[in-house]
Scaffold this active site. Structure first.
Site, PDB file in Angstrom:
ATOM      1  CG  PHE A 136      -1.745   1.245   1.355  1.00 33.59           C
ATOM      2  CD1 PHE A 136      -2.708   1.555   0.391  1.00 33.59           C
ATOM      3  CD2 PHE A 136      -1.553   2.115   2.397  1.00 33.59           C
ATOM      4  CE1 PHE A 136      -3.447   2.716   0.480  1.00 33.59           C
ATOM      5  CE2 PHE A 136      -2.300   3.282   2.503  1.00 33.59           C
ATOM      6  CZ  PHE A 136      -3.247   3.578   1.538  1.00 33.59           C
ATOM      7  CD  GLN A 137      -0.587   6.078   1.044  1.00 31.23           C
ATOM      8  OE1 GLN A 137       0.081   6.248   2.052  1.00 31.23           O
ATOM      9  NE2 GLN A 137      -1.548   6.926   0.668  1.00 31.23           N
ATOM     10  CG  MET A 141       3.834  31.374 -24.882  1.00 37.33           C
ATOM     11  SD  MET A 141       4.349  32.925 -25.627  1.00 37.33           S
ATOM     12  CE  MET A 141       5.426  33.596 -24.354  1.00 37.33           C
TER      13      MET A 141
END
Lengths: 168, 570
Positions: free
Chosen positions: B113-114, B479
């Site tokens: 996890f993570q 731009m």
């Protein structure tokens, strides 16, 4: 032009990926790459064969130097003023359909000073060490006697000539 | 504290290194370090609202102070959210240390996890990175990270600390080694004496010399030495975008910014020079235009701390590797030693003044519309002589600030030049305000750029960071639209921001002040009111002419002097 680039890097996680990453990131090609620890186990020696012009090789050398994990870099141009020594190892596995083929292969190996490192009734595996162009000649020659099942090349190893050397 | 934990060592080391501010966002894999940080009297933490914002804040803090910026985030998404901000710092060689949490070493490689390979994801955009495997490596790697980030060509360094390196205590008998020595990292400081003599002799005998400098002069604290050299040789000075503020723009030697949207006289000076004295520039494509046509008649002297920057894009006839401050000091010394002095360069200055007079900056003034250049000038006029810092986002407004503001003191112009990161300006302003609470901190942004990181309005409220945000609001991505207008048959593919929030009410929703202006007659008073609200963050939403364009603009593939000077020429 062929350039053999020798690198001494810290022997630690992630160091090699930085070297390899730099080549892809900056659009340089890697023809071959070998790496292993040196007599000082905290350092690894990496040899990369790349193709490009002199300016490109110089830029690669500088960029490699910038990597924090890189201790030394040396580039030898293959046809430059001070070419280094180079060697490459190849293993070739071939089938032996009959005795004549086996004898032919043995004869070729003798001429090239190559060795047979495994022999079974059906298979022969040969080993050959020389410069890359000789290795190519050998593989081409031996493929004339039997259909190659497998070739494994080590990639080029380079070292400077004479009393020049690269050390940590 | 006997036998500290990894997390305690993180905080202790950061304190020892003089860190006062840290910007970040917590999570499971970094919670132990956060817990220790609460005990620190010397480090105050700023909770951003997005990890990208946190790292941009640390970056803005670093640019405004010269200190190493420091940020703290968790593993996985915490780390990946920082990638653009790390790359921004890398693009402009900004010293930054990012500490990321990581899953425990035993879980690395299991798609936990993570979990993300933070070293791998960030590798191409960092100067260096570390993954701690043991708690005792934590203080060592942190010290090395700060050293690497702040020496040589500066840059961001990531230190990835797995959870199980944060919680355990240091092994018995652990003695911290405080001095950093890295056998494979020794940046060159002093330049080669012989090369410096050659460089100075070339400069002294040149008839049309130009000095170009870049961001490295500001990062390397070499502005005073640069100015002395310029005065001794009466040199015309041009700058890159990143060098702006490193040399006073009111000085008579200053011709302005070069490159894509550079000042006419500055670009002409480059094209016509016979000796180019380049200090801490890397000759980016936006500076050189076509490198084959760059400075066709010049002997190039190139001073840079990064040997790989020399002869990478432009061949250096006289390369000098070394730190800008040290090498410029050596250059001045060599002048004394060799009795070198500049000449009047009367003919050359006559030519340059001719360029200045021929095409000074100018823009049309259509009736009833505010031009973005007007806003920059209005703010600049009111700030001159005051203590201020200006940040920008990326696009037309950035170029207008670069062209029209007129900076006098180093570090006062903060912009993302190399990577060109939209969304940088506002969090960078928050970081700069953190560093200089008494200074006016201005962020010029566009309605496009601002919406990329506007969540940090909460952070600014929480920590009382009353920056002033001027949105040059044209409801388009200016731009890109300029390119479409000039080179793509006015096909405005995906550049129209047909819906924008009401920025005034947005400011109010976050507890800030908002002012909207669209009438040119009200611009000055709006600017004045905004700047006068010292304790408030103010968003000034200025509706500007969407058809305004940035000129000069170099023709792609041309030389420095191939410039389009107005819409009529395009």
């Amino acid at each position: 032009m062929r350039h053999i680039i020798s690198i001494l890097i810290e022997n630690q996680a992630g160091a090699l990926s930085r070297v390899v990453g730099l080549f892809s990131q900056r659009g340089y090609n890697i023809e071959s790459l070998t790496v292993a620890p040196t007599e000082d186990p905290t350092l690894s020696r990496c040899t990369i064969l790349t193709l490009g012009d002199v300016e490109e090789a110089e830029q690669i050398t500088k960029q490699l130097h910038k990597l924090v994990d890189v201790l030394r870099v040396n580039a030898y141009a293959h046809d430059g003023a001070a070419p280094g020594l180079e060697r490459e190892l190849v293993l070739v596995k071939l089938p032996i359909p009959n005795r004549n083929v086996r004898d032919d292969i043995r004869a070729v190996c003798e001429i090239y000073h190559a060795s047979i490192i495994e022999l079974t009734p059906e298979i022969v595996t040969v080993e050959y060490v020389d410069s890359s162009d000789k290795v190519e000649d050998f593989v081409k020659m031996i493929s004339g006697y039997s259909d190659i099942l497998e070739t494994v090349r080590s990639g080029v190893l380079g070292i400077a000539r004479g009393n020049r050397y690269m050390k940590g | 504290m006997e036998n500290p934990t990894g997390a305690q060592m993180v905080v202790r080391t950061l304190e020892d290194l003089g860190v006062e501010r840290i910007f970040g966002y917590p999570g499971a894999a970094i919670i132990d370090i956060y817990d220790e940080l609460m005990n620190s009297q010397r480090i105050s933490h700023v909770l951003a609202r997005h990890e990208q914002g946190a790292v941009h804040m640390a970056d803005g803090y670093a640019r405004a102070t010269g200190k190493v910026g420091c940020a703290l985030v968790t593993s996985g998404p915490g780390a990946t959210n920082t990638v653009t901000a790390i790359a921004t710092a890398y693009g402009d060689s900004i010293p930054l240390v990012l500490i990321t949490g990581q899953v425990s070493t035993g879980l690395i490689g299991t798609d936990a996890f993570q979990e993300v390979d933070t070293m791998g994801v960030t590798r191409p955009v960092v100067k260096h990175s570390f993954l701690c495997k043991k708690p005792e490596e934590v203080p060592k790697f942190l010290r090395q990270a700060f050293y690497i980030a702040s020496t040589g060509r500066k840059g961001p360094v990531v230190v990835d600390i797995p959870k199980n390196c944060q919680t355990p205590r240091m092994p018995e008998g652990f003695v911290e080694q405080k001095d950093v020595s890295l056998r494979s990292y020794n940046p060159t400081v002093l330049g080669h004496k012989g090369q410096i003599k050659r460089a100075m002799t070339t400069l002294a005998t040149a008839r049309r010399p130009v000095l170009i400098y870049g961001g490295g002069v500001i990062q390397g604290e070499a502005c005073a030495e640069l100015r002395e050299l310029v005065e001794r040789f009466n040199l015309p000075v041009v700058t890159t975008l990143m060098g702006i503020s490193g040399f006073p723009s009111s000085d008579r030697h200053f011709l302005g910014m070069v490159g894509m949207h550079g000042i006419y006289a500055a670009n002409e000076a480059l094209h016509n020079c016979d000796a180019l004295f380049a200090v801490a520039v890397r000759f980016d494509d936006r500076v050189t235009n076509n490198v084959k046509k760059f400075c066709p008649n010049a002997t190039v002297i190139h001073i840079d701390v990064d040997p790989a920057s020399i002869s990478k894009c432009v061949h250096a006839d006289i390369p000098v590797v070394g730190d800008a401050k040290a090498v410029l000091g050596q250059c001045l010394g060599a002048c004394d030693e060799l009795h070198l002095a500049g000449s009047e360069l009367t003919e050359w200055w006559g030519m340059l003044d001719g360029f200045r007079k021929a095409h000074p900056l100018s823009y049309p003034h259509p009736q009833g519309l505010i031009m973005p250049q007007d806003v920059v000038r209005a703010v600049s006029e009111r700030l001159q002589g005051q203590d201020y810092y200006v940040t920008t986002d990326v696009g037309q407004h950035q170029m207008f600030v670069a062209q029209y503001f007129g900076f006098e003191r180093p570090r006062t112009f903060i912009t993302s030049g190399g990577l060109g990161t939209m969304g940088f300006g506002f969090p960078a302003a928050a970081g700069a305000k953190m560093a200089h609470p008494k200074a006016q901190v201005i962020c010029f942004t566009g309605d496009g750029s601002f919406q990329m990181n506007m969540q940090e309005l909460s952070t600014c409220k929480q920590y009382h960071l009353p920056v002033k945000i001027f949105i040059l609001d044209n409801h388009v991505l200016g731009m890109v639209r300029q390119w479409q207008s000039l080179f793509y048959d006015q096909r405005y593919a995906a550049t129209c921001l047909d819906f924008n929030p009401d920025f005034v009410r947005l400011a109010e929703a976050f507890g800030h002040q908002g002012i909207a202006v669209s009438d040119p007659a009200e611009l000055d008073s709006a600017v004045e009111r905004a700047l006068a609200m010292e304790d408030e963050l103010v968003i000034v939403d200025v509706r500007v002419n969407p058809d305004a364009k940035v000129f000069p603009m170099q023709r792609v593939g041309g030389s420095s002097e191939d410039m389009i000077l107005s819409e009529e020429e395009a």
